[in-house]
Design an enzyme around this catalytic site. Structure first.
Site, PDB file in Angstrom:
ATOM      1  N   GLU A   1     -12.779  12.753  23.752  1.00 57.27           N
ATOM      2  CA  GLU A   1     -12.072  13.666  24.651  1.00 57.27           C
ATOM      3  C   GLU A   1     -10.825  14.201  23.959  1.00 57.27           C
ATOM      4  O   GLU A   1      -9.762  13.569  23.999  1.00 57.27           O
ATOM      5  CB  GLU A   1     -11.634  12.925  25.913  1.00 57.27           C
TER       6      GLU A   1
ATOM      7  N   HIS B   1      -8.333   5.934  28.285  1.00 62.01           N
ATOM      8  CA  HIS B   1      -8.233   7.361  28.603  1.00 62.01           C
ATOM      9  C   HIS B   1      -6.867   7.881  28.150  1.00 62.01           C
ATOM     10  O   HIS B   1      -5.856   7.180  28.259  1.00 62.01           O
ATOM     11  CB  HIS B   1      -8.424   7.583  30.110  1.00 62.01           C
TER      12      HIS B   1
ATOM     13  N   ASN C   1     -15.272  11.437  36.353  1.00 56.50           N
ATOM     14  CA  ASN C   1     -14.006  10.683  36.364  1.00 56.50           C
ATOM     15  C   ASN C   1     -13.124  11.285  37.453  1.00 56.50           C
ATOM     16  O   ASN C   1     -12.548  12.352  37.270  1.00 56.50           O
ATOM     17  CB  ASN C   1     -13.342  10.803  34.978  1.00 56.50           C
TER      18      ASN C   1
ATOM     19  N   GLU D   1      -4.812   9.798  29.434  1.00 57.53           N
ATOM     20  CA  GLU D   1      -3.750   9.773  30.450  1.00 57.53           C
ATOM     21  C   GLU D   1      -3.128   8.389  30.550  1.00 57.53           C
ATOM     22  O   GLU D   1      -1.930   8.248  30.828  1.00 57.53           O
ATOM     23  CB  GLU D   1      -4.324  10.235  31.806  1.00 57.53           C
TER      24      GLU D   1
ATOM     25  N   LYS E   1     -10.346  10.316  38.600  1.00 55.71           N
ATOM     26  CA  LYS E   1      -8.901  10.127  38.414  1.00 55.71           C
ATOM     27  C   LYS E   1      -8.272   9.730  39.757  1.00 55.71           C
ATOM     28  O   LYS E   1      -8.892   9.020  40.542  1.00 55.71           O
ATOM     29  CB  LYS E   1      -8.273  11.371  37.802  1.00 55.71           C
TER      30      LYS E   1
ATOM     31  N   GLY F   1      -8.433  18.987  31.159  1.00 60.24           N
ATOM     32  CA  GLY F   1      -7.790  19.687  32.273  1.00 60.24           C
ATOM     33  C   GLY F   1      -7.168  21.027  31.901  1.00 60.24           C
ATOM     34  O   GLY F   1      -6.392  21.584  32.675  1.00 60.24           O
TER      35      GLY F   1
ATOM     36  N   SER G   1     -12.717  19.577  29.930  1.00 60.98           N
ATOM     37  CA  SER G   1     -13.047  20.887  30.485  1.00 60.98           C
ATOM     38  C   SER G   1     -14.536  21.211  30.405  1.00 60.98           C
ATOM     39  O   SER G   1     -14.916  22.359  30.152  1.00 60.98           O
ATOM     40  CB  SER G   1     -12.210  21.986  29.813  1.00 60.98           C
TER      41      SER G   1
ATOM     42  N   GLY H   1     -12.291  17.366  36.295  1.00 62.93           N
ATOM     43  CA  GLY H   1     -12.153  18.343  37.383  1.00 62.93           C
ATOM     44  C   GLY H   1     -13.479  18.760  38.004  1.00 62.93           C
ATOM     45  O   GLY H   1     -13.608  18.820  39.231  1.00 62.93           O
TER      46      GLY H   1
HETATM   47  P1  PGA Z   1     -11.492  17.412  32.645  1.00 64.12           P
HETATM   48  O1  PGA Z   1     -11.155  15.863  32.421  1.00 64.12           O
HETATM   49  O2  PGA Z   1     -12.993  17.532  32.712  1.00 64.12           O
HETATM   50  O3  PGA Z   1     -10.804  17.787  33.924  1.00 64.12           O
HETATM   51  O4  PGA Z   1     -10.954  18.150  31.471  1.00 64.12           O
HETATM   52  C1  PGA Z   1     -11.970  15.047  31.627  1.00 64.12           C
HETATM   53  C2  PGA Z   1     -11.385  13.671  31.563  1.00 64.12           C
HETATM   54  O5  PGA Z   1     -10.144  13.535  31.550  1.00 64.12           O
HETATM   55  O6  PGA Z   1     -12.119  12.678  31.527  1.00 64.12           O
END
Ligand code: PGA
Length: 261
Positions: free
Chosen positions: A174, A103, A11, A105, A13, A180, A220, A242
């Site tokens: 998630e 998601h 992803n 976010e 983002k 993150g 993460s 990330g």
């Molecule tokens: P992350 O994000 O691996 O940076 O924690 C995962 C996601 O938001 O899909």
């Protein structure tokens, strides 16, 4: 997107300029060509990069089981006076293989409600897109022991009563506190939640067998913890944020998945 085994989705983002996209994909070519066919790879890219990524994956190369997809789609369908919006049908016309919906976010920064998410999923299915529906509890909800309740609500209020063709849905668990932050769910936490989600899916009236719905983990996930997470019972793959932005770490994660097959 066809899913017939394990799934690893990057992803991106709101990251990368066009030159980074090209560099990233060049660096992934050999790892994509070596991956076992039982791993489905997805790249959830910003809308504007879909044609370029699609071209690199399927015109300049002919990767099977590697899909470009989107991170969201409009609540409106299929077109109309909605400035700035991108419909699911437009994504399908660019050969997007899937779309991420819900998601955390988007729930947080764009106030996406359950009725909105239900609409978006309906639109995506109508356009023939595979849906990766994200769910997850906040840190507060877990501290207050409300995590199962939250997940149940996110599944029930959005998916209940929808008609999913077989192979059209993936769930991404998630936990918001893991996204993150560098703190990932423990194997025990992931195992108990993935088991709970799979059991819950059996009780929803969604026309598709729950065994046909992969449940992947996100939050993460890195090359260092991928082996632990991917070998956890009930975890069918990963949604990687990330660590999907560097070709070498994304490829290490893919390699880890391949080593566990
Ligand atoms: P992350 O994000 O691996 O940076 O924690 C995962 C996601 O938001 O899909």
């Amino acid at each position: 997107m066809q899913t017939n085994g394990k799934i690893v989705v990057g992803n991106w983002k709101m990251n990368f300029l066009l030159t980074d996209v090209k560099d990233f994909l060049q660096s992934c070519l050999s790892c994509f060509s070596r991956h076992p066919s039982r791993i489905t790879i997805g790249l959830a890219v910003p809308y504007v990069y879909l044609p370029e990524v699609e071209k690199l994956l399927h015109s300049e190369n002919s990767f099977t089981n590697v899909y470009a997809g989107a991170q969201d789609c409009s609540v409106f369908y299929p077109s109309g006076p909605y400035t700035g919006e991108v419909s699911a049908l437009m994504l399908a016309s660019l050969n997007a293989g899937f779309v991420i919906i819900g998601h955390s976010e988007r729930r947080k920064f764009f106030s996406e409600s359950h009725p909105m998410l239900k609409n978006k999923i309906t639109n995506a299915l109508q356009a023939g897109l595979h849906v990766i529906y994200c769910i997850g509890e906040t840190a507060d909800e877990r501290t207050q022991n409300l995590h199962f309740q939250t997940i149940e609500k996110q599944l029930e209020e959005v998916l209940s009563g929808m008609r999913f063709p077989s192979g059209a849905l993936t769930i991404a668990y998630e936990p918001v506190w893991a996204i993150g932050t560098g703190i990932h769910a423990s194997a025990r936490q992931a195992a108990e939640m993935h088991t709970f989600i799979k059991e819950k899916l059996k009780t929803l009236n969604i026309s598709v067998k729950s065994d046909d719905i992969p449940v992947i983990y996100g939050g993460s996930c890195t090359p260092e913890n991928a082996s632990e997470l991917f070998s956890t019972p009930g975890v069918d793959g990963g949604l990687i944020g990330g660590a999907s932005l560097k070709a070498d770490s994304f490829c290490k994660i893919l390699k880890t998945m391949a080593s566990l097959l």
